[in-house]
Design a protein around this motif. Structure first.
Motif, PDB file in Angstrom:
ATOM      1  N   LYS A  32       1.031  11.996  -9.048  1.00 35.20           N
ATOM      2  CA  LYS A  32       1.885  13.181  -9.234  1.00 35.20           C
ATOM      3  C   LYS A  32       2.220  13.868  -7.913  1.00 35.20           C
ATOM      4  O   LYS A  32       3.147  14.679  -7.854  1.00 35.20           O
ATOM      5  CB  LYS A  32       1.190  14.176 -10.180  1.00 35.20           C
ATOM      6  N   LYS A  33       1.449  13.557  -6.869  1.00 39.73           N
ATOM      7  CA  LYS A  33       1.685  14.177  -5.564  1.00 39.73           C
ATOM      8  C   LYS A  33       2.701  13.398  -4.725  1.00 39.73           C
ATOM      9  O   LYS A  33       3.068  13.841  -3.627  1.00 39.73           O
ATOM     10  CB  LYS A  33       0.361  14.283  -4.806  1.00 39.73           C
ATOM     11  N   LEU A  34       3.127  12.233  -5.220  1.00 36.50           N
ATOM     12  CA  LEU A  34       4.119  11.449  -4.496  1.00 36.50           C
ATOM     13  C   LEU A  34       5.461  12.172  -4.509  1.00 36.50           C
ATOM     14  O   LEU A  34       5.749  12.956  -5.422  1.00 36.50           O
ATOM     15  CB  LEU A  34       4.278  10.072  -5.147  1.00 36.50           C
ATOM     16  N   PRO A  35       6.311  11.932  -3.508  1.00 37.59           N
ATOM     17  CA  PRO A  35       7.663  12.512  -3.519  1.00 37.59           C
ATOM     18  C   PRO A  35       8.408  12.129  -4.800  1.00 37.59           C
ATOM     19  O   PRO A  35       8.187  11.041  -5.349  1.00 37.59           O
ATOM     20  CB  PRO A  35       8.319  11.886  -2.282  1.00 37.59           C
ATOM     21  N   ASP A  36       9.268  13.002  -5.269  1.00 37.06           N
ATOM     22  CA  ASP A  36       9.942  12.803  -6.551  1.00 37.06           C
ATOM     23  C   ASP A  36      10.642  11.458  -6.644  1.00 37.06           C
ATOM     24  O   ASP A  36      10.574  10.767  -7.666  1.00 37.06           O
ATOM     25  CB  ASP A  36      10.951  13.938  -6.798  1.00 37.06           C
ATOM     26  N   THR A  37      11.340  11.061  -5.575  1.00 38.18           N
ATOM     27  CA  THR A  37      12.103   9.808  -5.608  1.00 38.18           C
ATOM     28  C   THR A  37      11.177   8.609  -5.768  1.00 38.18           C
ATOM     29  O   THR A  37      11.406   7.731  -6.608  1.00 38.18           O
ATOM     30  CB  THR A  37      12.933   9.644  -4.320  1.00 38.18           C
ATOM     31  N   ILE A  38      10.102   8.589  -4.982  1.00 39.54           N
ATOM     32  CA  ILE A  38       9.157   7.468  -5.052  1.00 39.54           C
ATOM     33  C   ILE A  38       8.437   7.465  -6.395  1.00 39.54           C
ATOM     34  O   ILE A  38       8.244   6.412  -7.013  1.00 39.54           O
ATOM     35  CB  ILE A  38       8.145   7.552  -3.892  1.00 39.54           C
ATOM     36  N   ARG A  39       8.032   8.665  -6.839  1.00 40.83           N
ATOM     37  CA  ARG A  39       7.331   8.740  -8.126  1.00 40.83           C
ATOM     38  C   ARG A  39       8.236   8.295  -9.266  1.00 40.83           C
ATOM     39  O   ARG A  39       7.792   7.609 -10.191  1.00 40.83           O
ATOM     40  CB  ARG A  39       6.838  10.173  -8.374  1.00 40.83           C
ATOM     41  N   GLY A  40       9.517   8.680  -9.205  1.00 45.82           N
ATOM     42  CA  GLY A  40      10.450   8.278 -10.244  1.00 45.82           C
ATOM     43  C   GLY A  40      10.662   6.776 -10.299  1.00 45.82           C
ATOM     44  O   GLY A  40      10.815   6.200 -11.377  1.00 45.82           O
ATOM     45  N   LEU A  41      10.650   6.121  -9.124  1.00 49.23           N
ATOM     46  CA  LEU A  41      10.893   4.679  -9.069  1.00 49.23           C
ATOM     47  C   LEU A  41       9.632   3.862  -9.348  1.00 49.23           C
ATOM     48  O   LEU A  41       9.671   2.859 -10.065  1.00 49.23           O
ATOM     49  CB  LEU A  41      11.450   4.298  -7.690  1.00 49.23           C
ATOM     50  N   PHE A  42       8.508   4.281  -8.775  1.00 51.55           N
ATOM     51  CA  PHE A  42       7.308   3.444  -8.805  1.00 51.55           C
ATOM     52  C   PHE A  42       6.104   4.071  -9.521  1.00 51.55           C
ATOM     53  O   PHE A  42       5.100   3.390  -9.752  1.00 51.55           O
ATOM     54  CB  PHE A  42       6.883   3.077  -7.371  1.00 51.55           C
ATOM     55  N   MET A  97       5.257   2.441 -12.931  1.00 49.47           N
ATOM     56  CA  MET A  97       4.838   1.054 -12.731  1.00 49.47           C
ATOM     57  C   MET A  97       3.408   0.990 -12.192  1.00 49.47           C
ATOM     58  O   MET A  97       2.577   0.213 -12.681  1.00 49.47           O
ATOM     59  CB  MET A  97       5.785   0.357 -11.755  1.00 49.47           C
ATOM     60  N   LEU A  98       3.112   1.835 -11.178  1.00 48.84           N
ATOM     61  CA  LEU A  98       1.759   1.848 -10.610  1.00 48.84           C
ATOM     62  C   LEU A  98       0.738   2.330 -11.639  1.00 48.84           C
ATOM     63  O   LEU A  98      -0.371   1.797 -11.724  1.00 48.84           O
ATOM     64  CB  LEU A  98       1.737   2.754  -9.376  1.00 48.84           C
ATOM     65  N   ASP A  99       1.129   3.322 -12.415  1.00 47.38           N
ATOM     66  CA  ASP A  99       0.258   3.864 -13.457  1.00 47.38           C
ATOM     67  C   ASP A  99      -0.121   2.775 -14.455  1.00 47.38           C
ATOM     68  O   ASP A  99      -1.300   2.559 -14.763  1.00 47.38           O
ATOM     69  CB  ASP A  99       0.988   5.010 -14.163  1.00 47.38           C
ATOM     70  N   LEU A 100       0.877   2.059 -14.949  1.00 51.52           N
ATOM     71  CA  LEU A 100       0.646   0.996 -15.932  1.00 51.52           C
ATOM     72  C   LEU A 100      -0.139  -0.163 -15.334  1.00 51.52           C
ATOM     73  O   LEU A 100      -1.097  -0.669 -15.946  1.00 51.52           O
ATOM     74  CB  LEU A 100       1.992   0.506 -16.479  1.00 51.52           C
ATOM     75  N   PHE A 101       0.244  -0.590 -14.133  1.00 51.15           N
ATOM     76  CA  PHE A 101      -0.404  -1.744 -13.516  1.00 51.15           C
ATOM     77  C   PHE A 101      -1.867  -1.460 -13.185  1.00 51.15           C
ATOM     78  O   PHE A 101      -2.766  -2.248 -13.533  1.00 51.15           O
ATOM     79  CB  PHE A 101       0.345  -2.148 -12.248  1.00 51.15           C
ATOM     80  N   LEU A 102      -2.134  -0.346 -12.526  1.00 50.09           N
ATOM     81  CA  LEU A 102      -3.494  -0.038 -12.108  1.00 50.09           C
ATOM     82  C   LEU A 102      -4.411   0.176 -13.321  1.00 50.09           C
ATOM     83  O   LEU A 102      -5.531  -0.346 -13.372  1.00 50.09           O
ATOM     84  CB  LEU A 102      -3.509   1.211 -11.215  1.00 50.09           C
ATOM     85  N   THR A 103      -3.928   0.947 -14.308  1.00 51.89           N
ATOM     86  CA  THR A 103      -4.743   1.175 -15.501  1.00 51.89           C
ATOM     87  C   THR A 103      -4.990  -0.128 -16.242  1.00 51.89           C
ATOM     88  O   THR A 103      -6.117  -0.403 -16.686  1.00 51.89           O
ATOM     89  CB  THR A 103      -4.065   2.195 -16.446  1.00 51.89           C
TER      90      THR A 103
END
Length: 457
Positions: A237-247, A250-256
């Motif tokens: 959630k601390k990532l920049p909006d653009t990066i968080r919106g794009l990735f 995906m990172l949330d699903l993959f890592l979990t």
């Protein structure tokens, strides 16, 4: 008897300290559950004396007003007064008081309560399929039986996806991602991974270990995955909006998903097998004593809402073993409570007690809900509760002694007796009759008299 639920709701809101003292509220099948900013402002005595209120409880960090079967009527009226707080959840940091056990119970009830009506309905349909097979009404090889069984079994097979939503919501993470993780775990290709790769599956060279049937019907993995996900999402959630919106998603699903596959899943499988094996060992070593203790203490657990803690264990047993061994021991509680209510109804000459006992009898025997009777009658006069607890213990000892199993979690009521018979056989019906006879005879002889009315006042 019709009551003014709007007036009752207004009085409750006022007596818990007013609108400004309520942080959030929700309800379960019998109770209004408030998160209060200061519980000291609530007037327990006055609330308990309101017509329509059975009991006031402080449990699980909540201020609980026990209403009974009309709780939704009162809740709807509270919503009209405080629409913005309806069903709201207090943030973890804002919780006041409550020990580890209370918080654990709060998590369990928050995850399992929302879908229990569907779970009970599915369990009843599975029991109906068992009845049709046991009584020779349907051939298990027929398409009719397969369809009937699948209607009831679908929720159980894909239970992790349902739990993904409720667990994700409870832990405050993206529940759609949690559901996607669950869907990954129960994907047909994942379930068949061991068969597809008999020499061993791997992910970039890392060996993958799966249970024989994958994670179909599992409970613990997805709940722990949701908790893990709630922590993974914090730095995302601390990532920049653009990066968080794009990735971010995906990172949330993959890592979990990956951590669940390699760490949480195998550990959960060990825990699940250990729980099931421990219960089997206990009930095979000292069956009568174990049944006596579990059955006799079950009504006490209901008082504090601690019986909810066994729901995941029961579901896990059904998923791991194909049956559960706790349900046959505890199923006599509803029938014993109803028998006490019937005895009080026949013995009392007080019109109010007659009406209350008849309502509680219908709730226990037809609706499968015992809290109104326990709080409104049994605990109020004390002896009926003791009689009922003893009868439940004897019922549990008998059921455990015969080593009875139950293949589905269903609502326990007079209506579902044929399903109980189909799954557990005649010994379970005898166990239930033991609970009913002891409860009724004990209450009618020494458990209740109208002299207790003055004592309770």
């Amino acid at each position: 008897m019709a009551r003014n639920w709007g007036e009752l709701a207004s009085n409750i809101v006022e007596l818990v300290g007013g609108k400004d003292n309520i942080a959030s509220y929700t309800h379960c099948i019998t109770r209004l559950r408030f998160r209060l900013k200061d519980e000291g402002k609530a007037d327990d005595q006055k609330i308990g004396q309101l017509e329509g209120v059975i009991q006031v409880m402080h449990a699980q960090g909540q201020y609980q007003v026990v209403i009974g079967t009309h709780v939704t009527d009162v809740y709807d009226e509270v919503v009209k007064i405080l629409p913005d707080l309806a069903g709201g959840e207090v943030e973890q940091d804002d919780e006041q008081g409550g020990n580890i056990v209370g918080k654990l119970l709060d998590i369990i009830t928050g995850i399992f309560t929302p879908f229990l009506p569907a779970f009970s309905a599915a369990g009843l349909l599975k029991a109906l399929a068992v009845m049709c097979s046991s009584f020779g009404w349907l051939d298990t090889a027929s398409s009719t039986y397969v369809i009937l069984n699948c209607i009831g079994d679908g929720l159980f097979q894909f239970l992790p996806i349902i739990l993904g939503y409720t667990a994700g919501k409870k832990f405050g993470c993206n529940q759609w991602i949690t559901m996607a993780v669950a869907a990954f775990l129960v994907h047909p290709n994942m379930v068949a991974l061991g068969t597809t790769f008999p020499d061993g599956a791997d992910f970039f060279g890392i060996p993958v270990t799966l249970p024989a049937s994958g994670y179909l019907q599992s409970v613990i993995p997805i709940i722990l995955a949701a908790y893990l996900q709630s922590w993974i999402e914090k730095p995302l959630k601390k990532l920049p909006d653009t990066i968080r919106g794009l990735f971010g998603g995906m990172l949330d699903l993959f890592l979990t998903g990956i951590i669940t596959l390699f760490v949480i899943g195998p550990v959960s499988n060990v825990i699940s097998n250990a729980i099931a094996s421990g219960l089997i060992w206990l009930l095979s070593t000292v069956p009568a004593l174990a049944g006596l203790l579990i059955g006799g203490l079950w009504p006490v657990l209901i008082i504090f809402g601690m019986h909810w803690a066994f729901i995941p264990v029961i579901i896990n047993n059904i998923a791991t073993l194909g049956y559960d061994i706790i349900l046959p021991i505890t199923v006599g509680t509803n029938y014993a409570v109803g028998a006490v209510c019937l005895a009080i109804f026949l013995k009392t000459k007080n019109a109010t007690v007659k009406e209350t006992s008849l309502e509680c009898l219908a709730s226990a025997w037809l609706g499968g809900i015992t809290e109104p009777a326990i709080y409104g009658l049994l605990l109020k006069y004390k002896k009926p509760f003791a009689v009922m607890a003893v009868s439940c213990g004897v019922c549990g000892a008998f059921a455990a002694g015969f080593g009875m199993h139950q293949a589905a979690l269903i609502t326990t009521s007079v209506i579902t007796l044929p399903a109980v018979y189909a799954m557990c056989g005649l010994p379970e019906i005898i166990a239930l009759l033991i609970a009913v006879v002891i409860s009724f005879a004990g209450t009618i002889t020494v458990g209740y008299s109208d002299k207790m009315l003055l004592e309770s006042e």
